[in-house]
Design a protein around this motif. Structure first.
Motif, mmCIF file in Angstrom:
data_model
loop_
_atom_site.group_PDB
_atom_site.id
_atom_site.type_symbol
_atom_site.label_atom_id
_atom_site.label_comp_id
_atom_site.label_asym_id
_atom_site.label_seq_id
_atom_site.Cartn_x
_atom_site.Cartn_y
_atom_site.Cartn_z
ATOM 1 N N GLU A 1 95.625 1.876 2.193
ATOM 2 C CA GLU A 1 94.930 1.112 3.228
ATOM 3 C C GLU A 1 94.731 1.929 4.496
ATOM 4 N N LEU A 2 95.769 2.643 4.928
ATOM 5 C CA LEU A 2 95.683 3.409 6.170
ATOM 6 C C LEU A 2 94.729 4.592 6.043
ATOM 7 N N ILE A 3 94.779 5.267 4.917
ATOM 8 C CA ILE A 3 93.891 6.418 4.711
ATOM 9 C C ILE A 3 92.436 5.963 4.688
ATOM 10 N N ALA A 4 92.170 4.844 4.009
ATOM 11 C CA ALA A 4 90.808 4.305 3.998
ATOM 12 C C ALA A 4 90.372 3.930 5.407
ATOM 13 N N ASN A 5 91.287 3.377 6.184
ATOM 14 C CA ASN A 5 90.968 2.932 7.536
ATOM 15 C C ASN A 5 90.655 4.090 8.468
ATOM 16 N N TYR A 6 91.446 5.173 8.367
ATOM 17 C CA TYR A 6 91.322 6.266 9.334
ATOM 18 C C TYR A 6 90.463 7.435 8.872
ATOM 19 N N TYR A 7 90.235 7.563 7.565
ATOM 20 C CA TYR A 7 89.558 8.759 7.083
ATOM 21 C C TYR A 7 88.282 8.497 6.285
ATOM 22 N N ALA A 8 87.977 7.269 5.968
ATOM 23 C CA ALA A 8 86.817 6.988 5.122
ATOM 24 C C ALA A 8 85.503 7.411 5.774
ATOM 25 N N LYS A 9 85.461 7.434 7.107
ATOM 26 C CA LYS A 9 84.234 7.779 7.812
ATOM 27 C C LYS A 9 84.261 9.204 8.359
ATOM 28 N N SER A 10 85.092 10.052 7.774
ATOM 29 C CA SER A 10 85.242 11.419 8.287
ATOM 30 C C SER A 10 84.087 12.337 7.918
ATOM 31 N N GLY A 11 83.188 11.843 7.044
ATOM 32 C CA GLY A 11 82.043 12.655 6.651
ATOM 33 C C GLY A 11 82.277 13.453 5.385
ATOM 34 N N LYS A 12 83.498 13.396 4.858
ATOM 35 C CA LYS A 12 83.803 14.109 3.623
ATOM 36 C C LYS A 12 83.931 13.115 2.472
ATOM 37 N N SER A 13 83.943 13.631 1.262
ATOM 38 C CA SER A 13 84.087 12.780 0.084
ATOM 39 C C SER A 13 85.557 12.469 -0.118
ATOM 40 N N LEU A 14 85.990 11.294 0.320
ATOM 41 C CA LEU A 14 87.400 10.920 0.288
ATOM 42 C C LEU A 14 87.777 10.327 -1.064
#
Length: 253
Positions: free
Chosen positions: A224-237
């Motif tokens: 949940e936290l990774i999706a919240n903080y990194y999903a919009k980082s511009g990379k393929s998460l």
């Protein structure tokens, strides 16, 4: 890639379980104030817990099973403490919790919340058994007993300033590069998480009869936290999770 725990470890710790969270496609170069606040809040909650309980970290019910496991592995827990005991002891003594970088801070925040030892290893630093193929798809990390060929580079040391773990010591190792000595005691300079890290393996060490629910909750919160903080980082998460135990000793991702 893979995360594996050897049979010889389970022979000594049959109740051990290992949650695994593998994350790829993060941007660890930018500060994320919300993660730093999360770490500060969880550290404050931990400090309040010790102030109210009046216990020492080594006496805490969540720490005692790890101290017993260290003894089963032939490690003196009074000399080499489990990572979660070290974190909790630091906070109990009022030393606070320093910010390192966002993804490490996130791991420490979850570790403190659930009182679990949680490591962090750069996935693309993994090597094959012969030391070749760094970061290739058939590389990984294994929890096993150390051999004479294994080497360990302490935090902050140069690559050639290595030492050798004791033969038979429980270690995290990639090829023959030891990533953590004495099970969950101290990580290496090899595989250290930096601002350039884009892929991280988080192992979460626990026990089936003691804190399995906490390990499962920690895995869920990581997702949940990774999706919240990194999903919009511009990379393929991508985030992959699993659980390793004596009947399922390998997780491939």
């Amino acid at each position: 890639m893979f995360y594996e725990v050897s049979k010889e470890i389970f022979d000594k710790l049959p109740d051990a379980i290992f949650g695994v969270v593998a994350v790829r496609g993060i941007d660890n170069s930018k500060d994320i104030p919300a993660i730093q606040k999360l770490l500060e809040d969880n550290a404050a909650a931990c400090q309040k817990y010790f102030e109210e309980s009046g216990t020492k970290a080594k006496e805490d019910p969540v720490v005692v099973p790890y101290r017993e496991a260290f003894r089963a592995l032939g490690i003196n827990p009074s000399r080499y403490s489990c990572s979660i005991e070290a974190l909790m002891d630091r906070i109990a003594k009022g030393k606070g919790m320093p910010s390192i970088n966002p993804i490490v801070d996130l791991g420490n925040a979850v570790s403190l919340k659930y009182k679990l030892p949680i490591g962090a290893h750069d996935i693309y630093s993994f090597v094959r058994e012969d030391g070749s193929g760094r970061g290739c798809e058939d590389t990984g990390v294994v929890v096993r007993l150390a051999t004479a060929e294994d080497t360990f580079v302490p935090f902050g040391a140069a690559d050639d300033a290595f030492d050798n773990p004791e033969i038979g010591e429980a270690v995290y190792v990639s090829g023959h590069e030891v990533r953590t000595r004495r099970w969950t005691w101290r990580q290496s300079e090899k595989g250290k998480i930096t601002e350039k890290t884009s892929a991280v393996l988080f192992p979460i060490d626990g026990f089936a009869s003691v804190n399995k629910a906490a390990v499962e909750s920690a895995i869920k919160e990581f997702v949940e936290l990774i999706a919240n903080y990194y999903a919009k980082s511009g990379k393929s998460l991508t985030v992959e999770t699993g659980m390793v135990d004596k009947d399922n000793r390998k997780f491939e991702f």
